[in-house]
Each structure stands twice: as structure tokens, then as C-alpha cells.
Design an enzyme around this catalytic site. Structure first.
Site, mmCIF file in Angstrom:
data_model
loop_
_atom_site.group_PDB
_atom_site.id
_atom_site.type_symbol
_atom_site.label_atom_id
_atom_site.label_comp_id
_atom_site.label_asym_id
_atom_site.label_seq_id
_atom_site.Cartn_x
_atom_site.Cartn_y
_atom_site.Cartn_z
ATOM 1 N N LYS A 37 0.855 -1.191 0.000
ATOM 2 C CA LYS A 37 0.000 0.000 0.000
ATOM 3 C C LYS A 37 0.890 1.238 0.000
ATOM 4 O O LYS A 37 1.896 1.283 0.721
ATOM 5 C CB LYS A 37 -0.907 -0.018 1.231
ATOM 6 C CG LYS A 37 -1.939 1.113 1.264
ATOM 7 C CD LYS A 37 -2.891 0.978 2.469
ATOM 8 C CE LYS A 37 -3.955 2.079 2.459
ATOM 9 N NZ LYS A 37 -4.913 1.938 3.581
ATOM 10 N N SER A 73 -9.971 2.251 2.601
ATOM 11 C CA SER A 73 -9.006 2.930 1.767
ATOM 12 C C SER A 73 -8.015 1.982 1.080
ATOM 13 O O SER A 73 -7.361 2.380 0.115
ATOM 14 C CB SER A 73 -8.215 3.930 2.608
ATOM 15 O OG SER A 73 -7.402 3.257 3.552
ATOM 16 N N SER A 106 -10.494 0.201 6.922
ATOM 17 C CA SER A 106 -9.816 0.254 5.624
ATOM 18 C C SER A 106 -9.138 -1.028 5.183
ATOM 19 O O SER A 106 -8.665 -1.115 4.054
ATOM 20 C CB SER A 106 -8.774 1.376 5.626
ATOM 21 O OG SER A 106 -9.406 2.613 5.461
#
Lengths: 493, 490
Positions: free
Chosen positions: A78, A158, A182
Site C-alpha cells: 500500500k 481505503s 480500511s
């Protein structure tokens, strides 16, 4: 071997150790898949050179019989995790050209254990969002589509790049972060498994901060076992993060297959929302039944302050974010928009560098911390947080081992479908997950079925602090009962 | 402390007397190798941005980790201020934007400081007497970097070497009533911190800065509106700033105006304070607990261990010097003002006449050191040498006058005082025969003066001088005096 990208992480690991395949072949297979899957926009940066160099190293170690726990395992990272010498943006314009000279603790532990980096994954800007639509790189498309529809769906957020990449077979597993859901919401939307460990289980050092008291690193992968394998490498005490827990890291994989007989599973009545879709309710009941069938005892429990969790979260998280994001001022690194004086430079830089959702949260956070409003908002939200923690403590004190809830109030929605007019519509996605961050507990999302439109649906198990092992044991029962999720058709290839 | 000020401290205005009320926030840089939340060095004078870690530069994802040595230093300081040590304290963020504040917030202790209420005893050298100054709190916080506005025609530069260095903010109660008290308080606080080794007190390098809160009122009336004078960096300027600010406020009120609460700056060049920002322009710092840091907790044993290792502090040392060496309170205050001076004195005084030692250390040595811009550490005369001089006087080997010559020789040439006295024939003459011969010679040569002396006995001083001249200053003055009196019949 036929298609290396179809392997689970555990299967790939075992195949590598048996020398049935090579780390280089696996890396190449994923790099090729990533190239084809660029329309999904899951990766914001592909790092083929690093990937092949790391894979070559892994192959040497495998040849010498010196495999480390993640030798040759190809992962996506990420873009919130600082990666040394590799652009790290948090999917924000303000960090568009930021190349850190340091490596986050969690990723450095993955590389220490032999993992291979394929690239950096898209996410909502500064992890603020539930659909990956706030990214400066644009939205990620879920590999899933509703049956008979070509409408582009969100992969959740997210960690939308992470969930999409795992579901679309663009990596064996991915790092993610979870501040209000998330990891778990995108995992639920894509038929993947994601665990948010207990706050303090993984170091936050080197991860771009959103809300420090809530942020926690964790993996998204295709199976419960793959999650357990990754978490063991990601977790552990870090003296550079004083909020990280100085506790030994268990062998999580050993918890898989452990009997859940006699465990007490709480079903919180407050999570049964009015207007909840029937298929979500049915999924929840099915999950409870599977656990009962495995010998667990299902009990109704009460978490009375649940309804205050979301509003309180949307005070605490923006408050911390408004302060955490103050460092992006154009002075030392990142974007700088010139101005006549320092104040104008700040204003122009931050206006140009931050997207609308980030600006909104910075403003909310600034407002709730302001003189005259602090007591009414921030202090009260912290009190609610204490009450939410106490709710969970009371339930666990009754001998409950874990709590079962839906992971999300619905299946994935379309890109551009939600939150355009009313941001709260988007915020409601986190209704089942934020309580867990507020209480600092571990939570795992595991696929449990499909919606009427053929989209994945997930259940969430919430555990006691630092008892991720029980979550792995229980969620694997659900995973087995529900049957392994079929991967989505590769319509993009 | 709200006792009425003594009339001597009041300021006379056009319409009557005024009392000035002062409270201070002292920012003292903690003596430590590394910064409060990072491992970067705190060395003064390094190249710009040489001592900057990733944390100090607020790179994305960086986290603060408390430096335990700074915590110990704060606890030591609290103990030195006779203050309550809080076993649990918390760190807060003070949010504001400035280029030399990389995080966009300063980590400080707002709600729960590490040290609570304490007290400092302050001697007033000019007006005499002693006051007690209450300490409100001491807390730890980060220093900011430094903006440089004179390096480039259109840009400002930032040096982050100081960014993140640990400061102790020491907040006094509004117990001070004059610029003299304020100066004496800062001096005493500085002395205590230097004794403890928790702050070097170097004001030129910015290790000690003061924010001074000043208000005025009619004696006995409630507190007036205060103005805060920021960042005053010398004790002299603190005095000047208070004098000017008190006068300014009195002038405004006496002209029918009101004092607006504001932040002011002291201009040392003009010797006046000027407005920096008004209350309306004051920042809203949006304090909230720093979520990156757990509460700072330690047990009483940690405090006790630090207390056991504390050095003797100036107040205790002063009391001991008075009791053990018989020095006056004033001399004792002078001697303990610096730990090095006190140690030097004690080395001279040990086993000797404490008063004589104090006299020599303060009047001869300190006087000379001050004149030459030296300090005890660089003194050309060692404690052992000065002790030997005091011994020679005590033993009657040299006179006080010769001793001063001897001091000069040791100062400029060094050497063992006893040997110098031997080799240069500086010994006092106590041989009555030699003295008598000298007296007889003087009397014989000056019959007119002998007559005058009989009428005016104070003339004996002239004779003493002549005899001393004859003996090269080495005659014992008491013996000369006695013998002269007998010979002259006065």
C-alpha cells in the site's frame, strides 16, 4: 505449473520450498498480470527491477535450502508504507514526487523474511475514504462486477488497491492499513481476507499517519492462512513506535484448524440495524450457524454505545489527521506552490496538494479542536471512546471469546454512486468496523457468501486484545464452510 | 504570595504609587546528548541542518520516542526546585504553522506536566533580604528550529539543528514585585540548574530564555491586565524590559487608558518593549493529547534514585558555609553562586580560617579574575596556592601587605608560595633588635617630627610608614606600632 498467479500464498510458499517453481517465475507471472491489469489502476507504481532482483536473491537462498518464512513471496505494498528509494505518495498530490530514504518497519520485516516487492498499491488519499475514489491517481476498479453488468464497482477503501490486487491475482498478498475499516471493508467487497490486528501489534513507524491512535497495519490476502502467515512477519515490537506492544508474536498459522469447540461467540444486538438488507442478515445467521456447527456457543450480547461510535470516530480521526497532516506544508519536501509570503505559500500548496475529502477532514479536525469547541466535540468523543471500549470489556468479561458481525452493510457499490452529495453516505460504510478501531481490538473480515447480484459478502469477527489467534481459528471455520471464493473472471485481460 | 510589597519596591507615578507584578516562564535547554524525541545530537554551533534526524524533519511516518535522559533531567530539576514530581504526565500537541516547526505542532506538556508546584528562595543583593518565589510547574517540550532571513535576497532559510531539542519550561507564580527581584530570581534559578547539571544556563547561546509577564496595580488592588514580553535572553535585559514595561503601563493608565492584553518584544537597542501581537491575533493552538506518545509514567523509586544522587544545592551549601566556616551570609551567597567557585573556596578554606579564606577568595581572587575576564576554571592561582598564602599569613610568616605582593607573583609567575617567600626574602621581620634599630634611626633623623608627634599622637602613622620603608615592608606592623609608642612616649 499452470498459472502461478492462481496459487494462494501458502501454496506458493510450499511449491517454492519444494522447488516446483522459482521466485523469479512467480515474480514474472505477477509482473505480466499487473501489466495486463493496468485498467484496474490497482498499482500506482510497478517495481519490476526490485521484484526481479529480490526474486533472484530468494532463488539463491532456496537453492541453498536457506528459505526464510516468506522466501520468494510476491507482495504489493500500500502506498502509505514508506519504501526506501521507491516513491511513496499516500496517493496524494502533495507527496507526488516523494521518495523516502527509509523503509517502514513492517515492510522491512517482510523483506527480512524473504518477501519480494512487486510495486506500490493505490489507496484513498491519506487513507481517507471507503471506496478508493479519493486517490490522486484516480479510482481503482474492482475485479468484480455485478452479474450481467459491466458497471465499474469500487474495491472498497481505503486499501482498495490492496484488495483489488489480491482479488485480481496481481500479488500473493498485500500490506494494508486500517483506521476505521480500511482493511476489512475492502476485503469484504472483493472476497478476500483482511485482518486489522490489535492496536500496537504492528509498528506504525514509516507508515504515513492518518489518525495515530486508530491506524494499524495489517495484511489482505486470499485466505485466512495467508493472512496468518503474513501477519507473523508484519507484527512485533518496535522501539521506534512507543505505542507498539512489547509482546511475543505467536505462530498464527498454528492457530488454523485449532478446534473452536466450546468457544462463546457474541452476536451484538445493536449491530442489527433497521433497514439492513435481508441478505446481510441471512449471511450473519449463516455464519453463526457454521460456528455453532463447529461446536461454538452462540450468545446474544449487548454493546450499548455502538450507535455513538461512528459520530465519535468522525471527530477523533479528523482531529488527529488535521494535526498529522500539518507537516505537509511545502517547506521541506513534497509539493510547493509559490506564494507572495509564507502564509500564501502554505495556502496554495495545501489547496493544490490535498484533495476534497482530505481538505474536508482537515477542516473538521481543526474545527473540533478549536477553542470553545474542544470540550463539546473532542472531549466528548473521547469519553464515548472509553464507553465503547468498556462495552467490549464487559462482553469479554462474560466469557465471550469473539464477536460476530457483518463486515459491511452492503455489497460493493458502483464508482461514483455514493457520497457525491452527502459524505455521510460514504462514512456509513464503516458502521460495523469503526467500533473495533475505537476500542483498539483485532478484527478480521472473511468472505462468507455472495449477494443476489453475485458480489462477495463478508463477515467480521472481533477478538479480544492481542488474541488474533482465536480470530484465525474461527474465521477459517467460516472460510471452510462457505467454500473458497471463486476468483472473479479476468475481464480486463 | 500576595503580601503587600514593601514601600521601597513601589514605583512612583504622577498620581501616586504603583506596584508591579511579575511572573516568568523560563525556557531552559536540557543538558543532554540527544534531542527530546530523537537521537540527533544537541551540540551547539554545528553546520546548519547537520543535527537533524528524520523525526526532527517531520518526514512522513516518523514517530517520537522519549529520551529517558531528558526525563531524568526534568525530574532532577524538579527536585532542585523542591517541587512535586508527577509520576504520570502526558504530552500534548500545540498546533501552529511556522517554517521552523517541521511537524506543524510542538510536542509539549499542557494538561499534566512532569513537575508540579515548588519554591525557590532568592536573596536580593541590592536591597537586601530574601524572598520566596513559588513555582507553578515545570514541563518538557520541544524547541523549534531557527529561521534565517538574511541569507538570500528573496527567501528565508531554516536551520533545524535546534528543532526537537528538549526544553524545560519553568513557570513561576506571579510572586515577583520588582525588576531586581526578577533578575535575582532568574540568577538563582540559573544557579540551581547549573548546580544540577540540567541546563548550562548559557544565555548567549540561547540555553536560557525568559518570557516575562508584567502588570501594574495600585497597592492592595486586584491584579491588573498583563502583557507578556517574549524571549528575553539576558538577565540585564529582563530588568530593563520590566522597568520599561511597568513605566509604559503606568503611563497609559494614568493618562486614562487601559492596558490591552498582548504579547510584546523587547528591543535591547532602544531599551523598550513594542507590540508583537494582540489578544485577538493570538493563535488558537488546538492543544490535544499527542496520540503518538503514551503517558509518561515512572515510579517513586526512579525519583528516589535521582534524589539520592543530587548534588548539594546552593541553599544548603550556603547554610553549611555559614555554619562550618563562619563566613557572613553575604559572602556565602557570593561563594555559592557558582558551583566551581564554591568548590574552589572550600578547597582553600578546608583546615584553615574560613573567614580569611573567604576574604582572599572573594576580594583578591574573584576581584582579579573579574578584571581579567577569567573564571575559577581558568584561574592562574590554584586553590592550593591560595591556601598556602593564607597559611603564611596565619603563621605570621608574612604580613598582609606582603601577601598581596606574593599573590601578584603567584598570579603572574606561578610557583610554590612558601618557596617564593623563602627565596625572595619576603619573610616578616619579628626580630625586635632589627626593628628597634630601624626605629632609632628614624627618630634620630627626624627630631622635629618627634616633637610634633608628642602633641598629636596620630602622627605615629607617619613613623610606622618610615620604619616599614626602612625594613622593606617586612617588619611586623604590630610590633613596630607598640615599640614606637613606647619610644615616643605616646
Amino acid at each position: 505449473m499452470s498459472d502461478l498467479t492462481n496459487l494462494t500464498l501458502a501454496e506458493a510458499r510450499d511449491a517454492l520450498v519444494r522447488r516446483e517453481t522459482s521466485a523469479t517465475d512467480i515474480a514474472k507471472a505477477f509482473l505480466a498480470a499487473m501489466e495486463k491489469a493496468r485498467p484496474l489502476n490497482a498499482y500506482v507504481l510497478e517495481t519490476p527491477e526490485q521484484a526481479l532482483a529480490m526474486a533472484a536473491q530468494s532463488d539463491e537462498r532456496l537453492a541453498r535450502g536457506e528459505a526464510r518464512p516468506l522466501e520468494g513471496i510476491a507482495l504489493g505494498v500500500k502506498d502509505l508504507y514508506a519504501t526506501k528509494g521507491v516513491r511513496t505518495t499516500a496517493s496524494s498530490k502533495i507527496l507526488a514526487n516523494f521518495v523516502p530514504g527509509y523503509e517502514s518497519t513492517v515492510t522491512s520485516q517482510l523483506w527480512r523474511d524473504g518477501a519480494v516487492m512487486l510495486g506500490k498499491l493505490n489507496n484513498d488519499e491519506f487513507a481517507m475514504g471507503s471506496s478508493n475514489e479519493t486517490s490522486a491517481f484516480g479510482p481503482v476498479q474492482s475485479p468484480w462486477r455485478r452479474e450481467g453488468s459491466n458497471a465499474a464497482l469500487v474495491p472498497g477503501g481505503s486499501s482498495g488497491g490492496s484488495s483489488a490486487a489480491v482479488a485480481a491475482r496481481l500479488c500473493l498478498g498485500a500490506t494494508a492499513t486500517d483506521t476505521g475499516g480500511s482493511i476489512r471493508q475492502p476485503a469484504a467487497f472483493t472476497g478476500t481476507v483482511g485482518i486489522k490486528p490489535t492496536y500496537g501489534r504492528c509498528s506504525r513507524w514509516g507508515i504515513v499517519a492518518f489518525a495515530s491512535s486508530l491506524d494499524q497495519a495489517g495484511p489482505i490476502a486470499r485466505t485466512v492462512r495467508d493472512n496468518a502467515i503474513l501477519l507473523r512477519s508484519m507484527a512485533g515490537h518496535d522501539p521506534k513506535d512507543t505505542t507498539s506492544a512489547d509482546l511475543p508474536v505467536p505462530d498464527y498459522e498454528a492457530a488454523i484448524g485449532r478446534s473452536v469447540k466450546g468457544m462463546r461467540i457474541g452476536i451484538p444486538k445493536e449491530y442489527r440495524l433497521a433497514g439492513m438488507p435481508a441478505e446481510i442478515e441471512a449471511l450473519w445467521d449463516k455464519g453463526a450457524k457454521w460456528l455453532r456447527d463447529a461446536g461454538a456457543e452462540i450468545v446474544e450480547v449487548s454493546l450499548p454505545h455502538t450507535k455513538y461510535a461512528l459520530p465519535a470516530y468522525y471527530i477523533v480521526a479528523p482531529a488527529e489527521a488535521s494535526s498529522n497532516l500539518a507537516r505537509y506544508d511545502g517547506v521541506r519536501y513534497g509539493l510547493r506552490e509559490p506564494g507572495r509570503d509564507i502564509v500564501e505559500m502554505y495556502e496554495k500548496t495545501r489547496a493544490a496538494g490535498f484533495g476534497a475529502e482530505v481538505r474536508r477532514r482537515v477542516m473538521i479536525g481543526t474545527y473540533v479542536l478549536s477553542a470553545g469547541y474542544y470540550d463539546a466535540y473532542y472531549v466528548r468523543a473521547q469519553k464515548i471512546r472509553t464507553l465503547i471500549k468498556r462495552d467490549f470489556e464487559n462482553v469479554y468479561a462474560q466469557g465471550v471469546h469473539a464477536i460476530l458481525t457483518p463486515a459491511t452493510p452492503s455489497a460493493a457499490f458502483g464508482i461514483g454512486e455514493k457520497g457525491g452529495e452527502d459524505p455521510v453516505e460514504m462514512y456509513l460504510n464503516d458502521i460495523f468496523t469503526v467500533t473495533v478501531n475505537m476500542a483498539g481490538l483485532p478484527g478480521i473480515a472473511v468472505p462468507a457468501g455472495r449477494s443476489s447480484e453475485g458480489l462477495p459478502l463478508g463477515l467480521q469477527l472481533i477478538g479480544r486484545a492481542f488474541d488474533e489467534e482465536t480470530l484465525f481459528s474461527l474465521s477459517e471455520v467460516i472460510e471452510q464452510a462457505a467454500g473458497r471464493v471463486e476468483l472473479p473472471q479476468a475481464w480486463w485481460a | 504570595m500576595n503580601a503587600p510589597a514593601s514601600p521601597s519596591k513601589l514605583i512612583k507615578g504622577a498620581t501616586g504609587d504603583w506596584e508591579v507584578v511579575i511572573g516568568m516562564e523560563i525556557h531552559a535547554q536540557v543538558t543532554s546528548k540527544s534531542k527530546l524525541f530523537s537521537g540527533a545530537s544537541t551540540t551547539f554551533g554545528a553546520e546548519p541542518n547537520a543535527n537533524v534526524s528524520l523525526v526532527d524533519a517531520a518526514m512522513p511516518g516518523m514517530l517520537p520516542v522519549i529520551n529517558e535522559e531528558c526525563v531524568k533531567q526534568a525530574v532532577r530539576s524538579g527536585l532542585g526546585l523542591k517541587a512535586r514530581i508527577n509520576l504520570r504526565s502526558t504530552f500534548d500537541r500545540k498546533n501552529y504553522f511556522y517554517p521552523d516547526l517541521p511537524q506543524g505542532y510542538q510536542i509539549s506538556q499542557y494538561k499534566s506536566p512532569i513537575v508540579g508546584e515548588g519554591e525557590v528562595l532568592v536573596d536580593l543583593p541590592e536591597s537586601g533580604g530574601q524572598i520566596r518565589v513559588g513555582i507553578e510547574r515545570l514541563h518538557l517540550e520541544q524547541d523549534a528550529g531557527k529561521s534565517l532571513h538574511d541569507q538570500h535576497p528573496t527567501m528565508s532559510f531554516v536551520d533545524l539543528n535546534r528543532s526537537g531539542v528538549a526544553l524545560m519550561e519553568i513557570v513561576s507564580k506571579p510572586d515577583l514585585r520588582s525588576s531586581e527581584e526578577a533578575r535575582a530570581y532568574v540568577t538563582k534559578l540559573r544557579t540551581i540548574l547549573r548546580y544540577l547539571g540540567t541546563c548550562d544556563g548559557n544565555m548567549e547561546e540561547g540555553s536560557l530564555r525568559a518570557d516575562v509577564n508584567v502588570s501594574v496595580r495600585r497597592p492592595g488592588e486586584p491584579l491588573g491586565t498583563r502583557c507578556e514580553i517574549k524571549n528575553v535572553n539576558s538577565i540585564r535585559f529582563i530588568g530593563q524590559a520590566i522597568e520599561h514595561e511597568a513605566r509604559r503601563q503606568i503611563g497609559i493608565i494614568e493618562d486614562g487608558g487601559v492596558i490591552e492584553q498582548e504579547t510584546r518584544l523587547f528591543d535591547p537597542g532602544k531599551g523598550e518593549t513594542r507590540s508583537m501581537r494582540s489578544k485577538e491575533e493570538a493563535h488558537d493552538y488546538r492543544y490535544f493529547p499527542d496520540p503518538d506518545l503514551l503517558p509518561l509514567e515512572f515510579d517513586q523509586a526512579f525519583v528516589d534514585a535521582l534524589a539520592a544522587d543530587l548534588p548539594e544545592l546552593p541553599d544548603e551549601k550556603k547554610a553549611r558555609f555559614i555554619a562550618d566556616y563562619g563566613v557572613t551570609p553575604y559572602d556565602a551567597s557570593v561563594l555559592v553562586a557558582e558551583r566551581a567557585s564554591a568548590d574552589f573556596y572550600e578547597a582553600v578554606a578546608k583546615g584553615r580560617d574560613g573567614k580569611a579564606a573567604a576574604n582572599w577568595v572573594i576580594n583578591e581572587l574573584f576581584g582579579r579574575l573579574n578584571k581579567e575576564g577569567k573564571d575559577v576554571a581558568t584561574s592562574p592561582v590554584s586553590a592550593a596556592q591560595l591556601g598556602a598564602i593564607v597559611d603564611l599569613i596565619g603563621e605570621g610568616v608574612i604580613s598582609g601587605k606582603i601577601a598581596k605582593d606574593l599573590f601578584e607573583i603567584v598570579w603572574s609567575e606561578g610557583g610554590d608560595p612558601r618557596q617564593i617567600v623563602e627565596s625572595r626574602g619576603m619573610k616578616q621581620v619579628t626580630d625586635t633588635g632589627a626593628i628597634e634599630a630601624a626605629i632609632d634611626a628614624v627618630i634620630a633623623a627626624n627630631p622635629d617630627k618627634v616633637e610634633q608627634a608628642k602633641a598629636k599622637p596620630t602622627m605615629i602613622g607617619w613613623f610606622v610608614g618610615q620604619v616599614m620603608k626602612q625594613t622593606g615592608g617586612k617588619a611586623n606592623p604590630q610590633a613596630v606600632n607598640d615599640m614606637l609608642k613606647a619610644k615616643l612616649g605616646i
